[in-house]
Design a protein around this motif. Structure first.
Motif, PDB file in Angstrom:
ATOM      1  N   PRO A 106       0.801  -1.222   0.000  1.00 56.06           N
ATOM      2  CA  PRO A 106       0.000   0.000   0.000  1.00 56.06           C
ATOM      3  C   PRO A 106       0.842   1.284   0.000  1.00 56.06           C
ATOM      4  O   PRO A 106       0.371   2.339  -0.385  1.00 56.06           O
ATOM      5  N   TYR A 107       2.097   1.172   0.424  1.00 56.37           N
ATOM      6  CA  TYR A 107       3.025   2.300   0.397  1.00 56.37           C
ATOM      7  C   TYR A 107       4.448   1.731   0.421  1.00 56.37           C
ATOM      8  O   TYR A 107       4.653   0.581   0.832  1.00 56.37           O
ATOM      9  N   PRO A 108       5.436   2.504  -0.007  1.00 56.64           N
ATOM     10  CA  PRO A 108       6.812   1.999  -0.050  1.00 56.64           C
ATOM     11  C   PRO A 108       7.272   1.513   1.328  1.00 56.64           C
ATOM     12  O   PRO A 108       7.056   2.176   2.338  1.00 56.64           O
ATOM     13  N   GLY A 109       7.855   0.333   1.355  1.00 57.86           N
ATOM     14  CA  GLY A 109       8.364  -0.234   2.597  1.00 57.86           C
ATOM     15  C   GLY A 109       7.373  -1.133   3.321  1.00 57.86           C
ATOM     16  O   GLY A 109       7.750  -1.879   4.210  1.00 57.86           O
ATOM     17  N   ALA A 110       6.123  -1.071   2.947  1.00 59.82           N
ATOM     18  CA  ALA A 110       5.102  -1.915   3.578  1.00 59.82           C
ATOM     19  C   ALA A 110       5.099  -3.285   2.921  1.00 59.82           C
ATOM     20  O   ALA A 110       5.526  -3.446   1.781  1.00 59.82           O
TER      21      ALA A 110
END
Length: 98
Positions: A61-65
């Motif tokens: 859902p977002y960078p790093g997740a």
């Protein structure tokens, strides 16, 4: 957006190279799983190689997740020209007549 397209192509290679992921509020849709009558008519006249598909992908859902499973609605086309025409006509906000 590129990550979503790559995930779609990886999940269903039969869709080919020319795909566009539609938002749930797309004007072309009548619900999440079918095209509106107007969009179907437009496709028949302008992009007969187009088809609608639902694809299950893994996407963060977002960078790093961590990735999560997500169903997306996709239009796949036989030619780049058809994708471009569809995107121009159906993904922008309609312009009001002056």
């Amino acid at each position: 957006m590129i990550d979503i397209v790559k995930a779609v192509q990886g999940a269903d290679p039969s869709l080919g190279t020319y795909v566009i992921v539609l938002r749930s509020d797309s004007r072309a849709l009548d619900g999440s799983e079918k095209l509106s009558a107007e969009a179907q008519s437009w496709l028949a006249a302008n992009a007969p190689g187009g088809r609608l598909a639902r694809v299950k992908i893994q996407l963060a859902p977002y960078p790093g997740a961590g990735p999560a499973e997500r169903d997306v609605t996709v239009m796949a086309f036989a030619e780049a020209r058809e994708l471009a025409a569809f995107a121009t006509h159906w993904t922008g906000d309609p312009m009001e007549d002056e």
